[in-house]
Motif scaffolding. Structure first.
Motif, PDB file in Angstrom:
ATOM      1  N   ALA A 151     -72.868 -54.862  43.938  1.00  0.00           N
ATOM      2  CA  ALA A 151     -73.536 -54.306  42.758  1.00  0.00           C
ATOM      3  C   ALA A 151     -73.138 -52.864  42.493  1.00  0.00           C
ATOM      4  O   ALA A 151     -73.321 -52.358  41.387  1.00  0.00           O
ATOM      5  N   ARG A 202     -76.713 -54.023  38.942  1.00  0.00           N
ATOM      6  CA  ARG A 202     -76.097 -55.345  38.896  1.00  0.00           C
ATOM      7  C   ARG A 202     -74.739 -55.231  38.241  1.00  0.00           C
ATOM      8  O   ARG A 202     -74.613 -54.718  37.131  1.00  0.00           O
ATOM      9  N   LEU A 203     -73.712 -55.666  38.978  1.00  0.00           N
ATOM     10  CA  LEU A 203     -72.329 -55.631  38.489  1.00  0.00           C
ATOM     11  C   LEU A 203     -71.955 -54.226  38.015  1.00  0.00           C
ATOM     12  O   LEU A 203     -71.282 -54.048  36.999  1.00  0.00           O
ATOM     13  N   ASN A 229     -79.801 -52.275  35.891  1.00  0.00           N
ATOM     14  CA  ASN A 229     -80.419 -53.509  35.419  1.00  0.00           C
ATOM     15  C   ASN A 229     -81.929 -53.497  35.636  1.00  0.00           C
ATOM     16  O   ASN A 229     -82.543 -54.540  35.810  1.00  0.00           O
ATOM     17  N   SER A 249     -84.454 -59.221  38.581  1.00  0.00           N
ATOM     18  CA  SER A 249     -83.520 -58.213  38.080  1.00  0.00           C
ATOM     19  C   SER A 249     -82.295 -58.109  38.980  1.00  0.00           C
ATOM     20  O   SER A 249     -81.168 -57.929  38.509  1.00  0.00           O
ATOM     21  N   THR A 286     -80.988 -60.542  40.874  1.00  0.00           N
ATOM     22  CA  THR A 286     -80.147 -61.745  40.770  1.00  0.00           C
ATOM     23  C   THR A 286     -79.553 -61.943  39.383  1.00  0.00           C
ATOM     24  O   THR A 286     -78.634 -62.745  39.208  1.00  0.00           O
ATOM     25  N   GLY A 287     -80.091 -61.226  38.387  1.00  0.00           N
ATOM     26  CA  GLY A 287     -79.593 -61.383  37.029  1.00  0.00           C
ATOM     27  C   GLY A 287     -80.346 -62.422  36.231  1.00  0.00           C
ATOM     28  O   GLY A 287     -79.954 -62.740  35.104  1.00  0.00           O
ATOM     29  N   GLU A 323     -82.381 -59.693  32.375  1.00  0.00           N
ATOM     30  CA  GLU A 323     -81.550 -58.552  32.030  1.00  0.00           C
ATOM     31  C   GLU A 323     -82.470 -57.455  31.511  1.00  0.00           C
ATOM     32  O   GLU A 323     -83.181 -57.631  30.532  1.00  0.00           O
TER      33      GLU A 323
END
Length: 264
Positions: A45, A219-220, A224, A240, A242-243, A246
């Protein structure tokens, strides 16, 4: 009108690239004195990279960093230390064959008349550890003889020698048992009470809920979500991470209720 103090440390639109890969993008973060901010996110992340940016190991490519409301540049670890930022990495970076005193003062030994002042270093080590822990370990035994929790305490004690105001902790309770984890969390809690701003990287939601005031999720490589830990459920925060949800706020709002009162 209530005027809130500026954050000790703030990141505004920070980006970091390694070659063509953008690891961090437009990161916003605020850390205040006397609070524990949990930095959360799945593997990859960008958490470790963000710590390297703040600690000067991998300077940001874009964006700005503020210290008590004024812009600063952190291009090297020494510049971070000079500001008052200390970092304890997950591997602790301790020397197992050296004793506690030698580990604390490694690279910054106290000398008198050209010789190591072992008495002064041992005295300062004792005084520091007595402030941090209920059970001071054997200062002259090799570090490998200590428990994992005691070694974590030694690593944190070493980071406090320069009287930092911000402490970055990378997974401080990883691989610790329940009793050792409790001791480390109690130590972090006491440091917060002394006014330090603490950025806590952790995968342990139990630790986060027990200790953190706020949580920032990456995240990424992007923000997030920002959460008040006391009012947010564990499920909201995990979603949040784990996605599943958003949540990308434009600014890391701190104590929103106070801000609304100030604006009224």
């Amino acid at each position: 009108m209530i005027l809130l103090p500026p954050p000790l440390l703030a990141l505004r639109g920070v980006c970091k690239r390694f070659g063509v890969v953008e690891v961090l993008r437009d990161i916003e973060l605020e850390l205040y004195a006397g609070e524990v901010l949990a930095l959360l996110g799945d593997n990859g992340a960008g958490k470790s990279t963000l710590v390297k940016v703040i600690s000067g190991v991998a300077p940001a490519d874009q964006g700005s960093i503020e210290w008590e409301g004024r812009p600063v540049h952190i291009r090297r670890p020494q510049e971070a230390r000079d500001l008052g930022i200390a970092t304890v990495y997950q591997d602790l970076a301790l020397c197992g064959n050296l004793d506690v005193v030698a580990n604390l003062f490694l690279g910054r030994e106290i000398r008198r008349f050209g010789f190591l002042d072992e008495v002064e270093m041992e005295l300062r080590t004792t005084q520091l550890l007595e402030r941090l822990t209920r059970s001071v370990p054997d200062l002259r035994g090799p570090l490998v003889s200590l428990s994992s929790g005691q070694r974590q305490t030694v690593a944190i004690a070493r980071s406090l020698l320069g009287d930092p105001r911000v402490l970055l902790l990378d997974e401080p309770t990883a691989a610790l048992g329940f009793e050792q984890t409790t001791e480390v969390l109690d130590l972090v809690d006491r440091l917060r009470d002394h006014g330090l701003g603490i950025l806590l990287i952790s995968h342990n939601m139990g630790d986060v809920k027990a200790l953190a005031d706020r949580a920032a999720v990456l995240r990424l490589g992007c923000n997030n979500g920002f959460f008040d830990v006391s009012t947010s459920s564990q499920e909201q925060i995990i979603s949040s991470i784990t996605g599943a949800t958003e949540n990308v706020p434009r600014r890391p709002a701190h104590h929103e209720a106070e801000s609304e009162e100030r604006d009224a």
